[in-house]
Scaffold this motif. Structure first.
Motif, short mmCIF file in Angstrom:
data_model
loop_
_atom_site.label_atom_id
_atom_site.label_comp_id
_atom_site.label_asym_id
_atom_site.label_seq_id
_atom_site.Cartn_x
_atom_site.Cartn_y
_atom_site.Cartn_z
N TYR A 6 0.84 -1.19 0.00
CA TYR A 6 0.00 0.00 0.00
C TYR A 6 0.88 1.24 0.00
CZ TYR A 6 -3.43 -3.41 1.57
OH TYR A 6 -4.24 -4.50 1.66
N PRO A 7 0.50 2.26 -0.75
CA PRO A 7 1.26 3.51 -0.70
C PRO A 7 0.88 4.31 0.55
CG PRO A 7 -0.61 3.78 -2.16
CD PRO A 7 -0.63 2.33 -1.69
N VAL A 9 -0.45 7.65 1.91
CA VAL A 9 -1.29 8.68 1.29
C VAL A 9 -1.41 9.87 2.22
CG1 VAL A 9 -3.59 9.24 0.42
CG2 VAL A 9 -2.61 6.99 -0.05
N LEU A 46 -3.46 10.54 5.48
CA LEU A 46 -4.87 10.18 5.43
C LEU A 46 -5.22 9.21 6.55
CD1 LEU A 46 -7.65 9.86 3.99
CD2 LEU A 46 -6.59 8.02 2.66
N PRO A 48 -8.19 6.83 7.07
CA PRO A 48 -9.44 6.33 6.48
C PRO A 48 -10.57 6.18 7.49
CG PRO A 48 -7.56 5.09 5.66
CD PRO A 48 -7.04 5.95 6.78
N LEU A 49 -10.23 5.97 8.74
CA LEU A 49 -11.30 5.78 9.72
C LEU A 49 -11.89 7.10 10.19
CD1 LEU A 49 -9.72 2.90 11.85
CD2 LEU A 49 -11.17 2.78 9.81
N ASP A 51 -11.30 10.51 8.21
CA ASP A 51 -11.47 11.53 7.17
C ASP A 51 -12.50 11.08 6.14
OD1 ASP A 51 -9.38 12.87 8.45
OD2 ASP A 51 -7.86 12.04 7.11
N ALA A 52 -13.51 11.91 5.88
CA ALA A 52 -14.53 11.55 4.89
C ALA A 52 -13.96 11.63 3.48
CB ALA A 52 -15.74 12.46 5.01
N ASP A 53 -13.08 12.61 3.24
CA ASP A 53 -12.46 12.75 1.93
C ASP A 53 -11.12 13.47 2.11
OD1 ASP A 53 -13.16 15.41 2.35
OD2 ASP A 53 -14.98 15.23 1.16
N LEU A 54 -10.46 13.79 0.98
CA LEU A 54 -9.13 14.37 1.08
C LEU A 54 -9.15 15.82 1.56
CD1 LEU A 54 -7.58 12.91 -2.15
CD2 LEU A 54 -6.82 12.45 0.19
N LEU A 91 2.03 8.95 -1.98
CA LEU A 91 1.14 9.75 -2.81
C LEU A 91 0.70 10.95 -1.97
CD1 LEU A 91 -1.81 8.20 -4.82
CD2 LEU A 91 -2.17 10.17 -3.35
N VAL A 93 -1.52 14.46 -2.15
CA VAL A 93 -2.48 15.27 -2.91
C VAL A 93 -2.31 16.73 -2.46
CG1 VAL A 93 -4.89 15.60 -3.52
CG2 VAL A 93 -4.04 13.30 -3.01
N GLN B 4 -10.66 -0.22 7.63
CA GLN B 4 -9.44 -0.36 6.84
C GLN B 4 -8.44 0.72 7.23
OE1 GLN B 4 -11.34 2.23 3.17
NE2 GLN B 4 -10.10 0.47 2.70
N LEU B 5 -7.19 0.38 7.12
CA LEU B 5 -6.14 1.33 7.43
C LEU B 5 -5.56 1.98 6.19
CD1 LEU B 5 -4.38 -0.63 10.27
CD2 LEU B 5 -5.71 1.47 10.48
N TYR B 6 -5.78 1.37 5.03
CA TYR B 6 -5.22 1.89 3.80
C TYR B 6 -6.33 2.07 2.77
CZ TYR B 6 -0.99 0.12 5.96
OH TYR B 6 0.02 -0.13 6.84
N PRO B 7 -6.29 3.16 2.02
CA PRO B 7 -7.28 3.31 0.95
C PRO B 7 -6.90 2.46 -0.26
CG PRO B 7 -5.77 5.16 0.92
CD PRO B 7 -5.36 4.29 2.09
N LEU B 46 -3.26 0.63 -8.35
CA LEU B 46 -1.83 0.88 -8.20
C LEU B 46 -1.11 -0.39 -7.73
CD1 LEU B 46 0.72 2.72 -7.84
CD2 LEU B 46 -0.13 3.19 -5.54
N PRO B 48 2.32 -0.96 -6.13
CA PRO B 48 3.54 -0.29 -5.65
C PRO B 48 4.82 -1.04 -6.01
CG PRO B 48 1.87 -0.28 -3.95
CD PRO B 48 1.36 -1.19 -5.04
N ALA B 80 -11.67 11.07 -4.30
CA ALA B 80 -11.37 10.21 -3.16
C ALA B 80 -12.43 10.37 -2.09
CB ALA B 80 -9.99 10.56 -2.60
N GLY B 81 -12.57 9.33 -1.27
CA GLY B 81 -13.49 9.44 -0.15
C GLY B 81 -13.91 8.08 0.36
N ALA B 82 -14.67 8.13 1.43
CA ALA B 82 -15.05 6.89 2.11
C ALA B 82 -16.19 6.17 1.39
CB ALA B 82 -15.45 7.21 3.55
N TRP B 89 -12.74 3.01 1.69
CA TRP B 89 -12.05 4.27 1.36
C TRP B 89 -11.23 4.05 0.10
CZ3 TRP B 89 -9.52 8.63 0.50
CH2 TRP B 89 -9.86 9.79 1.22
#
Lengths: 224, 224
Positions: A6-7, A9, A46, A48-49, A51-54, A91, A93, B4-7, B46, B48, B80-82, B89
């Protein structure tokens, strides 16, 4: 480099303001590795648990790092790749934000420990990660959008004269302090005379060395 | 939704071409869940361990889905978003690409099983994820860039007349087939007469109903 599935983010923010006729960008000093001690754009990983979006990630970064809520924030471009962060594939943004000087919190209005306002055209020799490139990218986009739109209104105080507005536009359009841009006063006033985005404040004038200058404000409901 | 911990990170591509005086965008039918059976922009998750950057991911998507290498590919915006993907996510970096019709591989030149060329202004009622919104975003950016730049040159065949070039610009600038845009022929020719980006092909003409029309090509080294 660790093999990874996973990257990383993150959202980073180029926050611009105009002070002393200069376009400035906010930098924060990195406290932790990697790149500890270097200056960087405020940013956050980021979550994920949470933030709703970036945009939520970007706004959280500004709250956590400098306790500020910005009226204007837009996504600009995504920087990503295997080699821009020593931790591995990452990554970022990039967002850019505009803040009128009178809305900058007093505690960070000048450079303080861990926070620095840098010249947007010369932010320093060595910044963390690819943040020098990110600032340059945001700077170019800002210049472009000023040519096209009424974006500089997001940098004006609550009341301002047309001369002050013209000065902010010139500051943004200039490639640097050594190559000042001067806009034609007549053409500038004709452009904004037609604009529905600013309105006169009735009976309010700024009194200076010259004759009193009409004060304006941004129209209610103005949106970029 | 799984905690999840990663998008999920992917690159999607809005690939535009002009055929029959219409701006078209390429769609592929999703084979697997989620959204199996729905039409979507070609895209890839992606990797990686394999992709150097996001452009590599986007180019891999086009190779895997329709076996095409595009000359022009640019990053546009990140969605992006949940809640945009039922898996959790997610983050999709939208790219847009332009391909002249004569460079579209023969096997996908018309719509075939699993591949469809859709009207860019009306790509269909129900697309996967937020891809309808992504197409609209790419469509708007394309129109904007044609107004500002010489981007349509990336859509021209190897040799073309100025009338053909004007037609492609009009197709892109039109909000839809019901509201055709017509550019002034004189102004259009003056703009491109000054452009260093196209050159006459000496002695080459197209012969049609009217008098022979000079053929042009894109100048060597032309870059957007």
């Amino acid at each position: 480099m660790v093999r990874q599935l996973y990257p990383l983010v993150s959202a980073d923010v180029a926050l611009f303001s105009v002070a002393d006729d200069r376009l400035q960008v906010l930098l924060v000093r990195r406290e932790h590795a990697p790149e500890a001690g270097l200056w960087a754009l405020p940013g956050a990983l980021l979550q994920p648990l949470g933030d709703a979006d970036l945009e939520a990630t970007a706004r959280r970064a500004l709250r956590e790092k400098i306790s500020v809520e910005v009226p204007y924030l837009a996504q600009l471009r995504t920087f990503a790749g295997a080699s821009r962060d020593p931790r591995g594939w990452s990554l970022s943004v990039l967002h850019f934000a505009l803040l009128p000087r009178d809305q900058v919190p007093a505690v960070v209005r000048s450079s303080v420990d861990g926070v620095r306002w840098a010249d947007a055209d010369a932010p320093g020799r060595r910044l963390a990660f690819d943040h020098a490139q990110q600032i340059q990218s945001a700077r170019t986009a800002l210049r472009q959008r000023v040519q096209d739109h009424d974006l500089p209104l997001h940098l004006m105080p609550e009341r301002f004269t047309l001369t002050q507005l013209q000065r902010v536009c010139e500051v943004i359009l200039s490639p640097g302090p050594e190559q000042p841009v001067r806009l034609d006063k007549g053409a500038f006033r004709r452009r904004f005379a037609k604009s529905p985005d600013i309105v006169e404040v009735p009976g309010a004038f700024e009194h200076g060395a010259q004759r009193p200058a009409q004060l304006f404000r941004v129209a209610t409901g103005f949106q970029f």
